[in-house]
Design a protein around this motif. Sequence first.
Motif, PDB file in Angstrom:
ATOM      1  N   VAL A   1     -16.415  71.990  39.805  1.00 38.89           N
ATOM      2  CA  VAL A   1     -16.125  71.122  38.682  1.00 38.89           C
ATOM      3  C   VAL A   1     -14.658  70.791  38.624  1.00 38.89           C
ATOM      4  O   VAL A   1     -14.257  69.709  38.242  1.00 38.89           O
ATOM      5  CB  VAL A   1     -16.577  71.777  37.363  1.00 38.89           C
ATOM      6  CG1 VAL A   1     -16.212  70.921  36.184  1.00 38.89           C
ATOM      7  CG2 VAL A   1     -18.076  71.999  37.423  1.00 38.89           C
TER       8      VAL A   1
ATOM      9  N   THR B   1     -12.937  67.126  37.861  1.00 39.50           N
ATOM     10  CA  THR B   1     -12.354  66.840  36.557  1.00 39.50           C
ATOM     11  C   THR B   1     -10.833  66.834  36.504  1.00 39.50           C
ATOM     12  O   THR B   1     -10.259  65.973  35.856  1.00 39.50           O
ATOM     13  CB  THR B   1     -12.842  67.865  35.532  1.00 39.50           C
ATOM     14  OG1 THR B   1     -12.539  69.167  36.001  1.00 39.50           O
ATOM     15  CG2 THR B   1     -14.337  67.750  35.331  1.00 39.50           C
TER      16      THR B   1
ATOM     17  N   GLU C   1     -26.484  62.089  30.873  1.00 33.17           N
ATOM     18  CA  GLU C   1     -26.755  63.511  30.653  1.00 33.17           C
ATOM     19  C   GLU C   1     -28.243  63.846  30.716  1.00 33.17           C
ATOM     20  O   GLU C   1     -28.634  64.972  30.429  1.00 33.17           O
ATOM     21  CB  GLU C   1     -26.174  64.000  29.318  1.00 33.17           C
ATOM     22  CG  GLU C   1     -24.679  63.830  29.184  1.00 33.17           C
ATOM     23  CD  GLU C   1     -24.169  64.346  27.861  1.00 33.17           C
ATOM     24  OE1 GLU C   1     -23.641  65.467  27.828  1.00 33.17           O
ATOM     25  OE2 GLU C   1     -24.308  63.616  26.854  1.00 33.17           O
TER      26      GLU C   1
ATOM     27  N   ALA D   1     -23.612  66.389  34.634  1.00 34.66           N
ATOM     28  CA  ALA D   1     -23.981  67.114  33.407  1.00 34.66           C
ATOM     29  C   ALA D   1     -25.497  67.183  33.264  1.00 34.66           C
ATOM     30  O   ALA D   1     -26.047  68.223  32.877  1.00 34.66           O
ATOM     31  CB  ALA D   1     -23.368  66.431  32.190  1.00 34.66           C
TER      32      ALA D   1
ATOM     33  N   ASN E   1     -21.960  69.588  24.224  1.00 33.92           N
ATOM     34  CA  ASN E   1     -21.052  69.078  25.255  1.00 33.92           C
ATOM     35  C   ASN E   1     -19.614  68.907  24.805  1.00 33.92           C
ATOM     36  O   ASN E   1     -18.819  68.258  25.503  1.00 33.92           O
ATOM     37  CB  ASN E   1     -21.580  67.755  25.813  1.00 33.92           C
ATOM     38  CG  ASN E   1     -21.531  66.612  24.801  1.00 33.92           C
ATOM     39  OD1 ASN E   1     -21.202  66.815  23.629  1.00 33.92           O
ATOM     40  ND2 ASN E   1     -21.854  65.413  25.256  1.00 33.92           N
TER      41      ASN E   1
ATOM     42  N   HIS F   1     -19.488  71.897  31.691  1.00 31.94           N
ATOM     43  CA  HIS F   1     -19.734  70.537  31.223  1.00 31.94           C
ATOM     44  C   HIS F   1     -19.567  70.424  29.713  1.00 31.94           C
ATOM     45  O   HIS F   1     -20.334  69.739  29.028  1.00 31.94           O
ATOM     46  CB  HIS F   1     -21.110  70.046  31.673  1.00 31.94           C
ATOM     47  CG  HIS F   1     -21.197  69.871  33.155  1.00 31.94           C
ATOM     48  ND1 HIS F   1     -20.782  68.740  33.809  1.00 31.94           N
ATOM     49  CD2 HIS F   1     -21.601  70.727  34.129  1.00 31.94           C
ATOM     50  CE1 HIS F   1     -20.939  68.886  35.108  1.00 31.94           C
ATOM     51  NE2 HIS F   1     -21.428  70.087  35.332  1.00 31.94           N
TER      52      HIS F   1
END
Length: 672
Positions: A73, A77, A196, A215, A282, A321
């Motif tokens: 991740v 990100t 999602e 996600a 989230n 996430h």
Amino acid sequence: MEVQEWIIPCPKKATFGISHVELCDAGVQGDAAAGSAVAELRHALTAAATAEPGHAITASPDAPAPADVRAGVGAETHAETHAETHAETHAETHAETHAETHAETHAETHAEVGAGIRAEGDSETSARSDADVRARSGAETRAEGGAETRAVIGTGARAGIGVEARAGIGAEVRAGVRAEVVVEVRVDDGAGLPPEGYTLTAGDGRVTIVGADPAGAFYGVQTLLAMTAAPCPEHRVCVPECDIRDWPDLPLRGTIEGFYGTPWTHADRMDHLRFSARHKLNAYVYAPKDDPYHRERWREPYPPEELARLAELVDEAAARHVRFVFALSPGLSMVYSDPAERAALRAKAEQVWRAGVREFALLFDDIPPELRHLPDREAYGTAEGASASAHAAVCRDFAEHFLAPHGADRPLTMVPTDYAGTARTAYRDRLAAELPAEVLVWWTGSDVVVGAISSYDVTAAAASYGHRVALWDNFPVNDFDFSRVFLGPLVGRATDLDDVPLEGITANPMVEAAASRIALTTVADYAWHLAAYDPARSHERAIRLLPGAAELLPLVEACSAWPPGDDPSPALTALCAAALEGGPYEVLRAELTRLAELPTGVAGPIARELAPWVAAARDTGAAGLAAIDLLTGAGTLAAAEEALARAESHEANVLRKVIPPFARQVIERVTT
């Protein structure tokens, strides 16, 4: 009990068969986009494989994210952040805080079955397994350039993203061995799913999870793990044949640590991020009112140790996430028109940006409505609502001179000073005209703490601000009365939100982080699937799935009323009134006995936080029983008075407006 009862939030569309797919010896494979989901699932199945025979599965949902989850991740990100600042902000904290956030969690929360584990795990075994996995993560075999590698992970080694692995008890690492059951996790943005969303199909020795985005794939894995919690007499760890198609209703679903009082600890926040991920929440907004660097000393940079903790939270949130939103509340002292003050705000944001933060909020709540500094009055005037012009100007400056140059993906969110109610005001008129259109506005409902919010309320509020709104839901917050805890479900929230300008909900929890999860589980259920939300049913599932809650059910029931001004227990109030009128005492006696006999040795963080209320409930129940004995001639005045004094000595409030008044009325009746 149906398997769907183990899944929170409730999925949109799901059908289940009578056959099962055994997962104990399953291979896991997936594409790079689903890396965090694949790693999460492998971590869980590794724990299942290394558990000793005869012990329940303990996949450790509350453990820190596996190293390969973070790596996968992190690349998606905020890779540039790690290159610049991860070493200076994160390494030191990881050494210090891993023990405090992980060891206790293993011992106390492995039994949380909502993440797809069976209760009563062997914490020692799983702790050794996790330590072994984490220690060896640097030596993992990872697939590169599309190459396919297969390995058996039953011994504790964990394969990297994109690598198919086999989890089996006592298995040896062997190249080229394909597991009998395959779990495939992948991302397909052409699958026709909302953001999602995911599909999960299980049957014929195969499980396939397809996410609309990373996600969605991650949430599909959470549903798979949740289903493994359903008891099965035939298999050690399995899921039923199923076909699930699922997606969230509200884009924003989360929590905001925005209460007054003692802020959560770092360990509390890390645990909360893991809880959020399991329940498909989230977002987490960092806004503790009593963090001095958030509010009173907003200009000052965070000390290195505090910044390191923020960086670790950012890492954990990204791996799960969960959007980590960093909020600043400068309104107590900021001179809004001063360029140096705006530069100080951007400098503070720059510090946390380098620690990995990518989403921001500016809060102007709970400050005087008028402008207090002469330069601001000269710049924005002194008319009613003039402060809105100042707040809009600061937000515009921050968006244009910080967020835009940094390439931030998400717009700013702000809290206005006028944050409750639905009517137009001079402040809101100015804000509607001058706040940048993309800025999201937080709003608390028709009042600060509310029992009900209708779709009309939301629509009217959004119109008054001239912007789309998000609900800052002051539930189950208790900063207005720390003597109480609110353990009931979310109630009174509109579910008919089609075409309503609501971005989502962020719930403001209690000072008691773990105990807040009972209510927050129902918030997650509501936000994901509005039409199916049933407060009572959701609450029942939350109690069953959260360790320690079921054992303390009488206390949970006694502290479930909402809004705070409602009768805490209409049923007990009625029973007490009937008893004073000479009615039957049996039902009242039974309910009071449940309180008086609450267990005191329940394990886990929820029970530990609620210990003062358990003690108060026990003594309150005993006071009620002593009053019944006095009323029926089976007890003495001295015993009733002594029991009442003990009940009223507690700071913790459990049925304070119900049982002690009843006992006092009985005593007065006997003595007059």
